[in-house]
Design a protein around this motif. Sequence first.
Motif, PDB file in Angstrom:
ATOM      1  N   ASP A 107       0.787  -1.322   0.092  1.00 12.93           N
ATOM      2  CA  ASP A 107       0.214  -0.175  -0.010  1.00 12.93           C
ATOM      3  C   ASP A 107       0.918   1.441   0.047  1.00 12.93           C
ATOM      4  N   THR A 108       2.046   1.185   0.819  1.00 13.62           N
ATOM      5  CA  THR A 108       2.853   2.401   0.852  1.00 13.62           C
ATOM      6  C   THR A 108       3.443   2.657  -0.368  1.00 13.62           C
ATOM      7  N   ILE A 109       4.040   1.636  -1.157  1.00 10.51           N
ATOM      8  CA  ILE A 109       4.598   1.793  -2.716  1.00 10.51           C
ATOM      9  C   ILE A 109       3.433   2.356  -3.371  1.00 10.51           C
ATOM     10  N   GLN A 110       2.348   1.822  -3.551  1.00  4.60           N
ATOM     11  CA  GLN A 110       1.135   2.490  -4.276  1.00  4.60           C
ATOM     12  C   GLN A 110       0.876   3.790  -3.972  1.00  4.60           C
ATOM     13  N   ILE A 111       0.816   4.317  -2.820  1.00  2.03           N
ATOM     14  CA  ILE A 111       0.450   5.656  -2.346  1.00  2.03           C
ATOM     15  C   ILE A 111       1.639   6.617  -2.918  1.00  2.03           C
ATOM     16  N   LEU A 112       2.836   6.098  -2.761  1.00  2.00           N
ATOM     17  CA  LEU A 112       4.035   6.841  -3.332  1.00  2.00           C
ATOM     18  C   LEU A 112       4.097   7.155  -4.731  1.00  2.00           C
ATOM     19  N   LYS A 113       3.657   6.042  -5.446  1.00  2.00           N
ATOM     20  CA  LYS A 113       3.679   6.189  -6.906  1.00  2.00           C
ATOM     21  C   LYS A 113       2.550   6.995  -7.573  1.00  2.00           C
ATOM     22  N   SER A 114       1.350   6.852  -6.711  1.00  2.00           N
ATOM     23  CA  SER A 114       0.340   7.476  -7.471  1.00  2.00           C
ATOM     24  C   SER A 114      -0.297   8.652  -7.050  1.00  2.00           C
ATOM     25  N   HIS A 115       0.067   9.083  -5.685  1.00  2.00           N
ATOM     26  CA  HIS A 115      -0.582  10.321  -5.076  1.00  2.00           C
ATOM     27  C   HIS A 115       0.516  11.493  -4.960  1.00  2.00           C
TER      28      HIS A 115
END
Length: 895
Positions: A107-115
């Motif tokens: 989830d952290t990696i996804q947030i870093l890439k998309s937000h």
Amino acid sequence: MAEALSEVMIILSKCKKGYQEVGSTSKGWLAHELRPTFERCLCVNCILSRVIALSLQTHKSNTSVIDSSYMSKTLLSRIKPFRNLKPKSSSPVSFPLRCDIKRLVNDTIQILKSHEKWEQSLQTHFTESDIPVIDVTHFVLDRIDDVQLGLKFFDWASKNSPSGSLNGSAYSSLLKLLSRFKVFPEIEFTLEDMKTKETTPTREALSNVLCAYADVGSVDKALEFYHGVVKLHNSLPSMYACNSLLNLLVKHRRLETAHQLYDEMVDRDNGDDICMDNYTTCIMVRGLCLEGRIEDGRKLIESRWGKGCVPNIVFYNTLIDGYCKKGEVESAYELFKELKMKGFIPTLETFGSMVNGFCKVGIFEAVDLLLTEMKDRGLSVNVQMYNNIIDAQYRLGCDIKAKDTFKEMTENCCEPDLVTYNTLINYLCSRGEVKEAEKLLEQTISRGLAADKFTYTPLVHSYCKQGEYIRASDLLIEMATRGHEVDMVSYGALIHGLIVAGEVNIALMIRDRMMERGVLPDANIYNVLMNGLFKKGKLSTAKVMLTEMLDQKIAPDAFIYATLVDGFIRHGNLDEAKKLFQLTIEKGIDPGVVGYNVMIKGFSKFGMMDNAILCIDRMRTAHHVPDVFTFSTIIDGYVKQYDMYAVLKIFGLMVKQSCKPNVITYTSLINGYCHKGEIKMAEKLFSMMRSHGLEPSVVTYSILIRSFCKEAKLGKAASYFELMLINRCTPNDVVFNYLVNGFINTNAAAVSRGANDLRENYRSMFEDFFLTMIGDGWTRKAAAYNCILICLCQHRMVKTALKLHDKMLSLGLCPDAVSFVALIHGICLEGNSKEWSNIISCDLNERELQIALKYSLELDKSTTQGGISEATGILQAMIKGSESPNQNLNNLKET
């Protein structure tokens, strides 16, 4: 690994015939059974080495340098050479993770890439979770592929940690990320930060940093991190890191340090999770080969065999290449035969090394056999191999063979590259075939190859040497137009060529132009320019140029000072030369042997022999040993003072110091004895000189001819002139003048009496024809010149004869029957009988043609053993008034 080793040994034990007798019927079965085990195992190298070691213990086999039992050969033939495989980056899924941690990391990696506002999102996400940021930071950093995003996340994680700082795992993961992208300033900052916070990086992180520095060639930094790992963890870095460092040390020729590293790896093998492989040993073998220690390389392979070292073709290639580079081609070829006997298949690299080795020693028959074997094995000869062959053939004078190789290259659909054309252009230019070279330049461009400075520079230099400096300048402009920077090397070639052609003013203009374009001349260009200025007598301009050099902070070297000193001496300004020589020493520049020799030459030229001897003493004080030029210069100086006692003293000292006399030394001695009238001693020295393998120069012959003519020993003078031509030493105007004046000022009776000076019943061609011509009414001057022409042409020196003939015309000597006979005989001897009328003209009347025929028949007696020469046939045809002299000649030959 123990489990995999056990599996392999069980599979091998099933083979009915045992380890040494794996038959052809079981080879496929064996490979099939072993493959799954090898595919599951991460350290195939170690398993194989242990298997072979066990095999050797069981059978107590005797091993050669890279030998193995039949079993090991069968195994190895199915396994590709091991490479230094880079370890994959760490991943959080490579070991068990709690589901909630794994989900949080993703989830952290996804947030870093998309937000865009990921900080707020992460804050909310971690607030809702029971897992602290510090527990997942290193997992996230291990998965991020964006270094800038990783740094921002690391800073955010630091601020959101309870203690305000992250742990060693997070820092180590950041170091691995920074190393992957080689962000060295951030690596240094992170390490300093860790030191401040007393946090220790992991062995893996430091190994990654080491690899990053090794990849960019930073030897000292890589070594620093190597020692850092050993100190912090009492362990070596990872195998990949150690191999990278070892390879870097060998590449940079830090071979002593490489030896130390390798020994440490051997000592710690398997103790620190280090498993040395083929790649490690192969690097070290390559290092030993670079030192020329190929035998030590072979011994190293033997000592490591079965201990993480499995024989393969790479080892053979390394050793073969080492032997070839060292020039021991026979040893390389023995190893080449051995590898094939052991069942290994030679690769393109194997053949490439062998071809290069045989090319170096010029054994092109062996090269041809290797190329044939390559084709039989389905290997294509690549352009690099052809380039090496062509270069070697040209370098060793096999021009025709090189052209055949180039033709074969194109026939085999191997497109020549820029190196090919540059090689061909360079060698054609070195032989003066500049027009042919320029055709190749056109081919280079038409094939779409980007001709560079190495293409243009030889052409520029060659055109300058031929005096076509305008064409040379055009080529430089063309080079610049095509987008290539005209650098100092290219400008230097043009300037050097112009100086050779005597165009000093144009060379100075080119120097100004290059400076306008921001290309500053170096010391070599200034040296060439000043040398040219001195030859033209422009001493003041040379001085200005020296001042200009100093203003531009280009330090003149010893060669430039030697050029200046020599220039002043050539123009009689010894005082200026002495001041400059002294200034050289005062500036702390060692004049070297060349510089001292120039000053000694100056003192000798002006008869200041005491000063010359003092200069030699000063030379020895500066720890320079006088060479053959030093002694020859001193001997020549004493000869000019007619001090033969001092000459013999210096010559004895020269021999005592094992300094071999050269042509100049002997010529000076011969000159000294000739001046004293001791011609027998001069002749003795001449014979001694030739017995030592030294070919006399035109000056040597001219001194002897002058002395014999002066003493009216014309037979001797003529015989030495003919000996000169036999030895292909081209005479000059000085020699011609001595002979002509000698024969003019001595009466015919004296010439006849001198006929037996050389040996009984012998008379030279020169004397023979001179006496005949005098008897037939020719003047002494015309007879002497004609005899010189006859001798030149009979020894196929037609170009020199034609120049002398032109000089005769300028002296008022009209063309006559004998001069025509001499020239036409020479032209025919050179194989140009059909083109004779395009080379010389014939204005002889019928009576003169009859005289010419008489002398031609006399020449035939000494050259055709009673037969009729082509020249005589042409004359007979001319007398008969035939329209086709060559046809009459053929008829004459048939009858």
